[in-house]
Design a protein around this motif. Structure first.
Motif, short mmCIF file in Angstrom:
data_model
loop_
_atom_site.label_atom_id
_atom_site.label_comp_id
_atom_site.label_asym_id
_atom_site.label_seq_id
_atom_site.Cartn_x
_atom_site.Cartn_y
_atom_site.Cartn_z
N LEU A 51 -13.33 -20.41 -3.74
CA LEU A 51 -12.43 -19.45 -3.12
C LEU A 51 -10.99 -19.59 -3.62
O LEU A 51 -10.15 -18.73 -3.39
CB LEU A 51 -12.43 -19.64 -1.59
N CYS A 52 -10.71 -20.69 -4.31
CA CYS A 52 -9.33 -21.00 -4.70
C CYS A 52 -8.87 -20.08 -5.83
O CYS A 52 -9.58 -19.86 -6.79
CB CYS A 52 -9.26 -22.45 -5.13
N HIS A 53 -7.65 -19.54 -5.69
CA HIS A 53 -7.07 -18.71 -6.75
C HIS A 53 -6.13 -19.52 -7.65
O HIS A 53 -5.47 -18.97 -8.51
CB HIS A 53 -6.31 -17.53 -6.15
N GLY A 54 -6.00 -20.80 -7.36
CA GLY A 54 -5.16 -21.65 -8.21
C GLY A 54 -3.67 -21.32 -8.10
O GLY A 54 -2.95 -21.42 -9.08
N CYS A 55 -3.22 -20.96 -6.90
CA CYS A 55 -1.82 -20.53 -6.77
C CYS A 55 -0.86 -21.72 -6.77
O CYS A 55 0.31 -21.57 -7.06
CB CYS A 55 -1.62 -19.70 -5.51
N GLY A 56 -1.35 -22.90 -6.40
CA GLY A 56 -0.51 -24.10 -6.44
C GLY A 56 0.28 -24.35 -5.16
O GLY A 56 1.03 -25.32 -5.09
N ALA A 57 0.14 -23.50 -4.16
CA ALA A 57 0.94 -23.66 -2.94
C ALA A 57 0.62 -24.96 -2.21
O ALA A 57 1.53 -25.68 -1.79
CB ALA A 57 0.71 -22.46 -2.02
N CYS A 58 -0.65 -25.29 -2.07
CA CYS A 58 -1.03 -26.45 -1.26
C CYS A 58 -0.47 -27.74 -1.82
O CYS A 58 0.11 -28.55 -1.10
CB CYS A 58 -2.55 -26.53 -1.12
N SER A 59 -0.60 -27.94 -3.13
CA SER A 59 -0.14 -29.21 -3.70
C SER A 59 1.37 -29.33 -3.61
O SER A 59 1.91 -30.39 -3.33
CB SER A 59 -0.61 -29.36 -5.15
N VAL A 99 -1.21 -22.97 4.64
CA VAL A 99 -0.57 -22.14 3.60
C VAL A 99 -1.57 -21.45 2.68
O VAL A 99 -1.22 -20.53 1.96
CB VAL A 99 0.44 -22.93 2.73
N CYS A 100 -2.82 -21.88 2.68
CA CYS A 100 -3.77 -21.27 1.75
C CYS A 100 -4.25 -19.92 2.29
O CYS A 100 -5.00 -19.86 3.26
CB CYS A 100 -4.97 -22.18 1.49
N THR A 101 -3.82 -18.86 1.63
CA THR A 101 -4.18 -17.50 2.05
C THR A 101 -5.68 -17.25 1.91
O THR A 101 -6.22 -16.38 2.57
CB THR A 101 -3.43 -16.49 1.15
N TYR A 102 -6.30 -17.97 1.02
CA TYR A 102 -7.69 -17.64 0.67
C TYR A 102 -8.70 -18.52 1.41
O TYR A 102 -9.88 -18.52 1.08
CB TYR A 102 -7.88 -17.75 -0.85
N HIS A 103 -8.23 -19.29 2.38
CA HIS A 103 -9.12 -20.17 3.15
C HIS A 103 -9.94 -21.08 2.25
O HIS A 103 -11.11 -21.32 2.49
CB HIS A 103 -10.05 -19.35 4.06
N ALA A 104 -9.29 -21.59 1.22
CA ALA A 104 -9.99 -22.48 0.30
C ALA A 104 -9.85 -23.94 0.71
O ALA A 104 -10.42 -24.82 0.08
CB ALA A 104 -9.49 -22.28 -1.13
N ILE A 105 -9.08 -24.19 1.77
CA ILE A 105 -8.98 -25.55 2.31
C ILE A 105 -9.14 -25.50 3.82
O ILE A 105 -8.61 -24.59 4.47
CB ILE A 105 -7.59 -26.20 2.02
N ALA A 106 -9.89 -26.43 4.36
CA ALA A 106 -9.99 -26.53 5.81
C ALA A 106 -9.75 -27.98 6.20
O ALA A 106 -10.22 -28.89 5.53
CB ALA A 106 -11.38 -26.08 6.28
N VAL A 163 -7.38 -26.33 -9.39
CA VAL A 163 -7.77 -26.36 -7.99
C VAL A 163 -7.34 -27.71 -7.39
O VAL A 163 -7.17 -28.68 -8.12
CB VAL A 163 -9.30 -26.16 -7.82
N PRO A 164 -7.14 -27.74 -6.07
CA PRO A 164 -6.60 -28.96 -5.47
C PRO A 164 -7.63 -30.09 -5.39
O PRO A 164 -8.83 -29.86 -5.25
CB PRO A 164 -6.20 -28.50 -4.06
N LYS A 165 -7.10 -31.30 -5.50
CA LYS A 165 -7.92 -32.49 -5.29
C LYS A 165 -7.14 -33.33 -4.27
O LYS A 165 -5.97 -33.67 -4.48
CB LYS A 165 -8.05 -33.22 -6.61
#
Ligand code: SF4
Ligand code: SF4
Ligand code: SF4
Ligand code: SF4
Lengths: 288, 290
Positions: free
Chosen positions: A97-105, A78-85, A61-63
Motif C-alpha cells: 500500500l506504500c507510495h514511498g512518500c517518505g513522510a513516516c521516516s 501521517v500515512c495517508t495510504y494506511h500502509a502502517i498500523a 518503503v519504511p523499515k
C-alpha cells in the motif's frame, strides 16, 4: 521533439503507429521509442530489440527499527495510504500500500524508521535497427505503474525524436506518460466506441495543454462519427490507415507495418513532417 | 452471489462486445462497468440514469500564499516533484500530505478531491452500475471498488445472484481492484503476438490473486497458428478455453447500431458467444466459491 502516441482505449493501433513511426525514421538521427505502457508493454514484440542494459525500479518503503520505536503512533497517523498500523506494542507495515512518500521516516520523533527499496518493476534499454528503445515492465501483482513510467522517461535523452507509447485510459499512468510531450497523436477507430474514447483522450491532452492530432485506424468499418467530431473540434486527422486483412495479419505476427509493407514508410515520414509543422506553428503563436 | 469479471490485458480485443452480449444472454444479473477510465458498455445498453453520485477520493495539497514564507522545505521534501515556485501542481500531487505536516507556518492544507462520478442506471437487461473518472485523476482502483460495492448492494436488495463486470485494461491498480474476490475471470484475447504476450501477464495476475480463469479467443481466425499456440499454452497451464469467436464485420456494425451483437445477428459470432455463455454459466453454477 517528444511525440506521444495515445488512445482512450487500447487495441486501436497505438502500438502499430508508435513502432512504425519510429522505424520509418531509422535513417534520421537519434530516434528513440519509449514504451510507457508498462502494464502490458508490446513494442518489443514488434521491434525485437537487442537489450543492452536494465535496471530495477523500486520505491522506498519504511523499515521500523523496533529497538528505537516507542509505539507513539505518529507514523500511522501521517500515512495517508494506511500502509502502517500501530497496535499496542506492535508496528505493522503493508508495503503493497506504500507510495514511498517518505513522510513516516521523516516525521518519526524517535528516528526509528529507515527506508529500504522494494522492487516494483524493471526498465530495459537497447536498440533495434538504428532505433533506440526503452521500455518498462510493471511486476505482475504490483499496482502502481506511475513510478515505472517515470523511470522509463528519465532514461530518454531529449535531443532527436522521442516517441512515447502511452498506456490506455485517461488516469494517472496516462498523464505520467504524456506529460512534457510536444505533441500527442491520438489513435482511434471509426466506431462509437472509438469516438467515445477519443473524446476522453482529447479532454485529457487539453487538460495538459498539449496539441493533438488524430490517426484514424481501420477506416472503412463503422460510421462517420469520428470525422464529424474532429471537424467540429478542429482536430486534424493526420493519417488514415484502412481496415485491411493484410495489415491485420502482419500485426498478428508481430511484424511492424512499415517493414511488412514498406510503401507505408513515406506516409509515416509525412506524418512526422505534419506534426513538426503543427508544433512549430504553435510555438510561434505562443511566442507572440 | 457470483461475480464474473471480463478482462483482456490489452484493450480492443472485444471485451465490451462480449460483456454486452452476456448482458443480453444472462437471466438475472446486475451489470458493472469497471473500466472507469474509458467506459464503453453504456453505448451498447442504452441506460437511463436512476442515480448519479459524486465520487470523492484522495486529497490535493494547497498552499496559502499569504502565509507561506517561501522557506522551500515542502519543495525539497515532496518526492513527486509536485511543488514548484511554492505552488502545487495538482496533476503531479499524490496527495500524500507530507508537505502539510512539515510546513513550519502551517501554510499547507489538504483539500478533498472530487475525482469522478458513479451512476446507477436501468437498462433493458437489468441494472447497470458505471462510473466516470475525472480527467487526469488518480484512484481509479478506489472508484472500481465503489462500482463493485454498489453492484453488490443492488444485487442483494433486488435479489439477483450474479454480477457481470466489464474489467479495465492492463494489470495494475484498477485491474487488481476489479479482480479481488471475484468468482471467475474470463480473459478475452486475440491471436496476435502482442495479445498473447498480454494474456500471459493478465493470467499471472489472476493466479497471483487466486481467481479461477477461463479464456476466450476472439477473432480466432485472424491467425490460426497463433490460435493453436494459445490453445496449447492454456492446455499446458490447465486453463480451459471457454470459446473461440471468429472475426466478423457484423460486430462493428452492431456497435454502430448500439446493440449487443447477439441481438443484432444470428450468425456464427452469435452462436459462438451463446455457446461460450453456456460453458461459463455451468462453471459458475458449479463453483462453490460464494
Ligand atoms: S512514529 Fe516512530 S516511534 Fe512512533 S510508532 Fe512509528 S516508528 Fe514507532
Ligand atoms: S513512505 Fe509514505 S506511504 Fe509509505 S508508509 Fe511511509 S507514510 Fe505511508
Ligand atoms: S501532498 Fe505529497 S505529493 Fe502533494 S505536494 Fe504535498 S508532499 Fe507533494
Ligand atoms: S514549507 Fe510552508 S512556508 Fe515553506 S515553502 Fe512550503 S508552504 Fe511555504
Amino acid at each position: 521533439m517528444i511525440i506521444s502516441v495515445a488512445s482512450g482505449k487500447g487495441g486501436t493501433g497505438k502500438t502499430l503507429v508508435a513502432t512504425s513511426l519510429a522505424l520509418s525514421l531509422k535513417h534520421s538521427h537519434g530516434v528513440v521509442l519509449l514504451d510507457c505502457d508498462v502494464e502490458e508493454p508490446n513494442d518489443h514484440v514488434f521491434l525485437q530489440p537487442e537489450i543492452t542494459g536494465s535496471k530495477a525500479v523500486s520505491i522506498l518503503v519504511p523499515k521500523i527499527g523496533e529497538d528505537k520505536c516507542t509505539y507513539c503512533g505518529r507514523c500511522a497517523e501521517v500515512c495517508t495510504y494506511h500502509a502502517i498500523a500501530v497496535l499496542g506494542n506492535n508496528v505493522m507495515t503493508f508495503p503493497q500500500l506504500c507510495h514511498g512518500c517518505g513522510a513516516c521516516s521523516y516525521l518519526c520523533p524517535e528516528k526509528a524508521i529507515s527506508e529500504e527499496s522494494r522492487e516494483t518493476g524493471v526498465v530495459e534499454w537497447g536498440h533495434s535497427d538504428g532505433v533506440g528503445f526503452i521500455h518498462g515492465k510493471l511486476t505482475v501483482g504490483e499496482a502502481m505503474a506511475p513510478p515505472v513510467i517515470r523511470k522509463v522517461k528519465e532514461y530518454a535523452s531529449n535531443d532527436g525524436t522521442v516517441i512515447i507509447d502511452v498506456p490506455p485510459g485517461t488516469s494517472c499512468p496516462v498523464v505520467e506518460a504524456i506529460k512534457g510531450s510536444d505533441f500527442c497523436l491520438l489513435v482511434t477507430e471509426p466506431t462509437p466506441f472509438g469516438l467515445n474514447d477519443l473524446c476522453l483522450a482529447v479532454e485529457t491532452v487539453r487538460e495538459l495543454n498539449i496539441p493533438c492530432g488524430v490517426v484514424l485506424n481501420r477506416a472503412g468499418v463503422g460510421d462517420a462519427g469520428v470525422q464529424e467530431y474532429c471537424r467540429k473540434q478542429k482536430i486534424p486527422i493526420l493519417l488514415t490507415i484502412p481496415l485491411d486483412t493484410e495489415i491485420a495479419r502482419l500485426y498478428s505476427r508481430g511484424i511492424p507495418l512499415v517493414e511488412g509493407l514498406p510503401e507505408w514508410g513515406e506516409s509515416f515520414r509525412q506524418l512526422l513532417k505534419r506534426v513538426t509543422e503543427l508544433v512549430d506553428e504553435r510555438n510561434r503563436d505562443t511566442e507572440w | 452471489m457470483k461475480e464474473i469479471v471480463i478482462l483482456s490485458g490489452k484493450g480492443g480485443t472485444g471485451k465490451t462486445t462480449i460483456v454486452g452480449s452476456f448482458a443480453a444472454l444472462a437471466q438475472s444479473k446486475v451489470l458493472a462497468d469497471c473500466d472507469v477510465d474509458a467506459a464503453d458498455l453504456h453505448l451498447l445498453l442504452s441506460p437511463s440514469e436512476r442515480q448519479k453520485s459524486e465520487f470523492w477520493s484522495g486529497q490535493v495539497a494547497y498552499i496559502d500564499r499569504d502565509r507561506c514564507t517561501e522557506c522551500g522545505l515542502c519543495q525539497e521534501l515532496c518526492r513527486f516533484d509536485a511543488i514548484k515556485d511554492f505552488m502545487v501542481d495538482p496533476v503531479s500531487c499524490e496527495g500524500c500530505g507530507f508537505c502539510s505536516h512539515v510546513c513550519p507556518v502551517e501554510a499547507i492544507t489538504m483539500k478533498e478531491n472530487m475525482s469522478g462520478y458513479w451512476f446507477i442506471s436501468d437498462t433493458k437487461y437489468g441494472p447497470l452500475v458505471h462510473a466516470r473518472l475525472g480527467i487526469a485523476q488518480e484512484n481509479s482502483g478506489k472508484l472500481v471498488a465503489a462500482v463493485r460495492q454498489q453492484a453488490k448492494q443492488i444485487a442483494e436488495s433486488e435479489g439477483e445472484d450474479l454480477i457481470i463486470s466489464d474489467g479495465p485494461p492492463g494489470i495494475g491498480c484498477p485491474v487488481i481492484s476489479s479482480l479481488s474476490g471475484a468468482s471467475l475471470a474470463l480473459l478475452v484475447t486475440e491471436p496476435t503476438l502482442s495479445g498473447m504476450h498480454d494474456l500471459e501477464r493478465v493470467l499471472g495476475v489472476c493466479r497471483h490473486f487466486g481467481v479461477p480463469v477461463l479464456v476466450c479467443i476472439n477473432k480466432c481466425d485472424l491467425n490460426e497458428g497463433n490460435t493453436q499456440q494459445i490453445e496449447s499454452q492454456c492446455l499446458s497451464q490447465g486453463v480451459e478455453i471457454a470459446g473461440r469467436v471468429p472475426f466478423d464485420n457484423i460486430v462493428s456494425q452492431s456497435i454502430v447500431q448500439g446493440i449487443p451483437v447477439v441481438e443484432y445477428s444470428n450468425g456464427t459470432v452469435t452462436q459462438e458467444i451463446e455457446r461460450m455463455w453456456h460453458t461459463i454459466s455451468a462453471r459458475l453454477r458449479n463453483s462453490s466459491k460464494e
